[in-house]
Design an enzyme around this catalytic site. Structure first.
Site, PDB file in Angstrom:
ATOM      1  N   ASP A  13      -1.965  -0.230  -5.941  1.00  0.00           N
ATOM      2  CA  ASP A  13      -1.409  -1.108  -6.969  1.00  0.00           C
ATOM      3  C   ASP A  13      -0.451  -2.144  -6.370  1.00  0.00           C
ATOM      4  O   ASP A  13       0.118  -1.929  -5.298  1.00  0.00           O
ATOM      5  CB  ASP A  13      -0.666  -0.234  -8.001  1.00  0.00           C
ATOM      6  CG  ASP A  13      -0.385  -0.995  -9.286  1.00  0.00           C
ATOM      7  OD1 ASP A  13      -1.036  -2.034  -9.532  1.00  0.00           O
ATOM      8  OD2 ASP A  13       0.501  -0.556 -10.034  1.00  0.00           O
ATOM      9  N   HIS A  30      -5.682  -9.353  -4.135  1.00  0.00           N
ATOM     10  CA  HIS A  30      -6.847  -8.476  -3.940  1.00  0.00           C
ATOM     11  C   HIS A  30      -7.518  -8.768  -2.587  1.00  0.00           C
ATOM     12  O   HIS A  30      -7.969  -7.854  -1.906  1.00  0.00           O
ATOM     13  CB  HIS A  30      -7.869  -8.669  -5.069  1.00  0.00           C
ATOM     14  CG  HIS A  30      -7.340  -8.306  -6.428  1.00  0.00           C
ATOM     15  ND1 HIS A  30      -6.562  -7.195  -6.643  1.00  0.00           N
ATOM     16  CD2 HIS A  30      -7.469  -8.915  -7.641  1.00  0.00           C
ATOM     17  CE1 HIS A  30      -6.244  -7.121  -7.937  1.00  0.00           C
ATOM     18  NE2 HIS A  30      -6.772  -8.160  -8.555  1.00  0.00           N
ATOM     19  N   LEU A 124     -14.821  11.900   7.877  1.00  0.00           N
ATOM     20  CA  LEU A 124     -14.023  11.632   6.674  1.00  0.00           C
ATOM     21  C   LEU A 124     -14.931  11.387   5.458  1.00  0.00           C
ATOM     22  O   LEU A 124     -15.885  10.606   5.540  1.00  0.00           O
ATOM     23  CB  LEU A 124     -13.179  10.378   6.931  1.00  0.00           C
ATOM     24  CG  LEU A 124     -12.344   9.863   5.760  1.00  0.00           C
ATOM     25  CD1 LEU A 124     -11.128  10.757   5.530  1.00  0.00           C
ATOM     26  CD2 LEU A 124     -11.892   8.412   5.993  1.00  0.00           C
TER      27      LEU A 124
HETATM   28  C1  FPP Z   1      -4.166  -3.072  -8.711  1.00  0.00           C
HETATM   29  O1  FPP Z   1      -3.345  -4.174  -8.473  1.00  0.00           O
HETATM   30  C2  FPP Z   1      -5.352  -3.183  -7.897  1.00  0.00           C
HETATM   31  C3  FPP Z   1      -6.594  -3.312  -8.377  1.00  0.00           C
HETATM   32  C4  FPP Z   1      -6.932  -3.371  -9.800  1.00  0.00           C
HETATM   33  C5  FPP Z   1      -7.721  -3.432  -7.457  1.00  0.00           C
HETATM   34  C6  FPP Z   1      -7.558  -2.820  -6.125  1.00  0.00           C
HETATM   35  C7  FPP Z   1      -8.458  -3.500  -5.237  1.00  0.00           C
HETATM   36  C8  FPP Z   1      -8.275  -3.744  -3.941  1.00  0.00           C
HETATM   37  C9  FPP Z   1      -7.159  -3.209  -3.163  1.00  0.00           C
HETATM   38  C10 FPP Z   1      -9.217  -4.597  -3.218  1.00  0.00           C
HETATM   39  C11 FPP Z   1     -10.630  -4.180  -3.425  1.00  0.00           C
HETATM   40  C12 FPP Z   1     -11.195  -3.872  -2.175  1.00  0.00           C
HETATM   41  C13 FPP Z   1     -12.303  -3.203  -1.992  1.00  0.00           C
HETATM   42  C14 FPP Z   1     -12.756  -2.990  -0.621  1.00  0.00           C
HETATM   43  C15 FPP Z   1     -13.088  -2.665  -3.105  1.00  0.00           C
HETATM   44  P1  FPP Z   1      -2.908  -5.068  -9.698  1.00  0.00           P
HETATM   45  O2  FPP Z   1      -3.784  -6.250  -9.731  1.00  0.00           O
HETATM   46  O3  FPP Z   1      -2.912  -4.254 -10.947  1.00  0.00           O
HETATM   47  O4  FPP Z   1      -1.473  -5.459  -9.267  1.00  0.00           O
HETATM   48  P2  FPP Z   1      -0.238  -5.722 -10.214  1.00  0.00           P
HETATM   49  O5  FPP Z   1       0.175  -4.381 -10.778  1.00  0.00           O
HETATM   50  O6  FPP Z   1       0.755  -6.285  -9.283  1.00  0.00           O
HETATM   51  O7  FPP Z   1      -0.693  -6.694 -11.277  1.00  0.00           O
END
Ligand code: FPP
Length: 250
Positions: A13, A30, A124
């Site tokens: 997150d 992202h 893994l």
């Molecule tokens: C939450 O951050 C994150 C997500 C919803 C997506 C997580 C995805 C990645 C780390 C990249 C994807 C990579 C692959 C390889 C699939 P948020 O957007 O909710 O952050 P915020 O809480 O700051 O708004």
């Protein structure tokens, strides 16, 4: 090191806030975050972790703007193109769990190919949760059991065996980056006895060295699974006398 931490699950997150703080669109977070995924997969392997489960896209994330959802799809696709060789070389066994039906066919093909090629690998166990929700996983596991065993009563072991990746078992450590302290419909059954670790570090800033520090710190915690620690003094000779005194007052 951290021999009793075998299965780590991570809620990645903080991507959006990381980007906004730098006056970039959320999707930048992202993009940066997807680079961190490869580093942490490697770090998990290096630190002797047997299973790593990553929350990449939740059932609730469909409510996000379409362009953000599209970027997450593309990042998954790019990850598969870029990392498949390394995962295969490291004997990582890869699987995506969740409802992948809405992913582009080309991405589904990459997933299928990699899953098939790596399914019997001994390394893994890497799981991406994509369009995943724990309640959805539990409901579909129960429905699977009912349809295969009509009229039978379900047990805990039955339910566990109907999950999308049963062989990874219980989670030992759940990490959430980004400072929020909640579990957000992630692996709710599997985290029943997990140690929880919340770090303020936003996912794009999360590093293998912080990951290692967390493993070291959590491995010092005493896990009792509802029992008592070995050092607890359970031998109180006067306890019967105290119970007698209490019941005489009732
Ligand atoms: C939450 O951050 C994150 C997500 C919803 C997506 C997580 C995805 C990645 C780390 C990249 C994807 C990579 C692959 C390889 C699939 P948020 O957007 O909710 O952050 P915020 O809480 O700051 O708004």
């Amino acid at each position: 090191m951290s021999s009793d931490i075998k299965h780590v699950a991570i809620i990645m997150d903080g991507n959006g806030r990381w980007a906004n703080q730098r006056l970039h669109p959320r999707v930048w977070g992202h993009v940066r975050g997807s680079g961190v995924v490869s580093d942490i997969v490697q770090a998990a392997d290096d630190n002797g972790i047997k299973a790593l489960t990553l929350y990449a896209f939740s059932t609730e994330n469909w409510a996000r703007p379409q362009d953000e959802v599209g970027v997450l799809f593309k990042l998954l696709h790019k990850f598969l193109l870029k990392e498949s060789k390394r995962l295969i070389a490291n004997k990582v066994s890869f699987k995506v769990i969740g409802d992948v039906t809405r992913l582009p066919q080309a991405t589904k093909n990459l997933i299928n190919d990699l899953e098939n090629e790596t399914k019997s690998f001994p390394g893994l166990k890497l799981t991406f949760c994509f369009s995943y929700g724990a309640r959805m996983e539990m409901v579909s596991a129960i429905n699977k059991f009912i349809s295969e065993n009509p009229g039978k009563t379900i047990t805990e072991d039955d339910l566990q065996s109907c999950f999308m990746r049963p062989e990874t078992g219980d989670v030992d450590l759940l990490i959430r980056t980004g400072g929020e302290q909640r579990v957000s419909n992630f692996l709710l059954w599997q985290i029943a006895y997990a140690e929880l670790y919340f770090t303020p570090t936003k996912w794009p800033d999360f590093t293998p060295s912080e990951f290692k520090r967390i493993l070291e710190s959590v491995s010092k915690r005493e896990r009792r699974f509802g029992g008592l620690s070995a050092s607890s003094n359970v031998n109180h000779p006067s306890i019967d006398r105290q119970l007698e005194v209490q019941s005489s007052h009732v």
